[in-house]
Design an enzyme around this catalytic site. Structure first.
Site, mmCIF file in Angstrom:
data_model
loop_
_atom_site.group_PDB
_atom_site.id
_atom_site.type_symbol
_atom_site.label_atom_id
_atom_site.label_comp_id
_atom_site.label_asym_id
_atom_site.label_seq_id
_atom_site.Cartn_x
_atom_site.Cartn_y
_atom_site.Cartn_z
ATOM 1 N N ASN A 10 37.979 46.729 38.655
ATOM 2 C CA ASN A 10 38.187 48.092 39.191
ATOM 3 C C ASN A 10 36.864 48.782 39.531
ATOM 4 O O ASN A 10 36.714 49.991 39.379
ATOM 5 C CB ASN A 10 39.036 48.964 38.245
ATOM 6 C CG ASN A 10 39.493 50.293 38.849
ATOM 7 O OD1 ASN A 10 39.609 51.297 38.146
ATOM 8 N ND2 ASN A 10 39.742 50.339 40.134
ATOM 9 N N ARG A 13 36.584 45.755 44.482
ATOM 10 C CA ARG A 13 37.631 45.662 45.510
ATOM 11 C C ARG A 13 38.657 46.777 45.464
ATOM 12 O O ARG A 13 38.946 47.403 46.501
ATOM 13 C CB ARG A 13 38.355 44.305 45.387
ATOM 14 C CG ARG A 13 37.497 43.125 45.750
ATOM 15 C CD ARG A 13 38.117 41.827 45.288
ATOM 16 N NE ARG A 13 38.123 41.714 43.825
ATOM 17 C CZ ARG A 13 38.668 40.728 43.144
ATOM 18 N NH1 ARG A 13 39.294 39.758 43.784
ATOM 19 N NH2 ARG A 13 38.597 40.689 41.827
ATOM 20 N N ASP A 118 36.566 38.013 45.108
ATOM 21 C CA ASP A 118 35.701 38.880 44.305
ATOM 22 C C ASP A 118 34.275 38.842 44.865
ATOM 23 O O ASP A 118 33.662 37.776 44.881
ATOM 24 C CB ASP A 118 35.749 38.339 42.870
ATOM 25 C CG ASP A 118 34.942 39.177 41.916
ATOM 26 O OD1 ASP A 118 34.269 40.121 42.364
ATOM 27 O OD2 ASP A 118 34.979 38.868 40.711
HETATM 28 P P1 4NP Z 1 36.316 43.622 41.155
HETATM 29 O O1 4NP Z 1 34.959 42.782 40.883
HETATM 30 O O2 4NP Z 1 37.411 42.901 40.395
HETATM 31 O O3 4NP Z 1 36.480 43.544 42.626
HETATM 32 O O4 4NP Z 1 36.048 45.021 40.629
HETATM 33 C C1 4NP Z 1 34.491 42.535 39.590
HETATM 34 C C2 4NP Z 1 33.633 43.412 38.987
HETATM 35 C C3 4NP Z 1 33.137 43.163 37.722
HETATM 36 C C4 4NP Z 1 33.506 42.014 37.062
HETATM 37 C C5 4NP Z 1 34.382 41.130 37.662
HETATM 38 C C6 4NP Z 1 34.882 41.388 38.925
HETATM 39 N N1 4NP Z 1 32.990 41.752 35.772
HETATM 40 O O5 4NP Z 1 33.238 40.650 35.256
HETATM 41 O O6 4NP Z 1 32.280 42.593 35.197
#
Ligand code: 4NP
Length: 149
Positions: A10, A13, A118
């Site tokens: 969160n 994306r 991601d």
């Molecule tokens: P999101 O990306 O799912 O698009 O917000 C990520 C942000 C941080 C992490 C993984 C995915 N993390 O492992 O901290």
């Protein structure tokens, strides 16, 4: 209508998806409320990743005031649609569904089983990810206007 955008952290994306869907819905005069959440708890309380904030800003959308939160079971009651970015998010959210009604609210944002990857570990992916999300949001609104409104 209330729509929740979900990804893992969160911060990359789903904040973009929230900002883009809200922007496009507002442009169409649709009275939609968009929110976002993550299935992982590492970044709760933080703002979006600065790369997402910058990418959105380049497209005229301000997502800087969003605050990261965790997906919760009550989101199934609050939202009409829960749109997830990838298959990991899909299985995490579906694992929390209580019944068929909950399950029916959940789908990938993109059609044809495509995912929004991601971008966390690759700065160069933020702009392509923005475009993928924008395409998905435009398609969702187009389908809504053709079939549901
Ligand atoms: P999101 O990306 O799912 O698009 O917000 C990520 C942000 C941080 C992490 C993984 C995915 N993390 O492992 O901290």
């Amino acid at each position: 209508m209330k729509i929740l955008m979900v990804c893992l952290g969160n911060i990359c994306r789903s904040p973009l998806a929230e900002g883009i869907m809200q922007h496009l819905a507002d442009e169409q005069g649709l009275n939609w409320e968009i929110d976002s959440a993550g299935t992982g708890d590492w970044h709760i309380g933080q703002g979006p990743d600065r790369r997402s904030v910058c990418t959105a800003r380049e497209h005229g959308i301000d997502i800087s005031k969003q605050v990261c939160r965790l997906f919760r079971v009550s989101d199934f009651d609050t939202f009409d649609h829960i749109l997830v970015m990838d298959k990991n998010n899909l299985s995490n959210v579906l694992a929390m569904a209580r019944n068929d009604e909950d399950v029916k609210k959940v789908r990938l944002l993109l059609t044809d089983n495509k995912i929004v990857p991601d971008p966390y570990h690759d700065d160069a992916q933020f702009e392509p990810v923005y475009k993928l999300i924008e395409d998905g949001c435009r398609e969702f609104i187009k389908n809504y206007l053709n079939h549901d409104s």
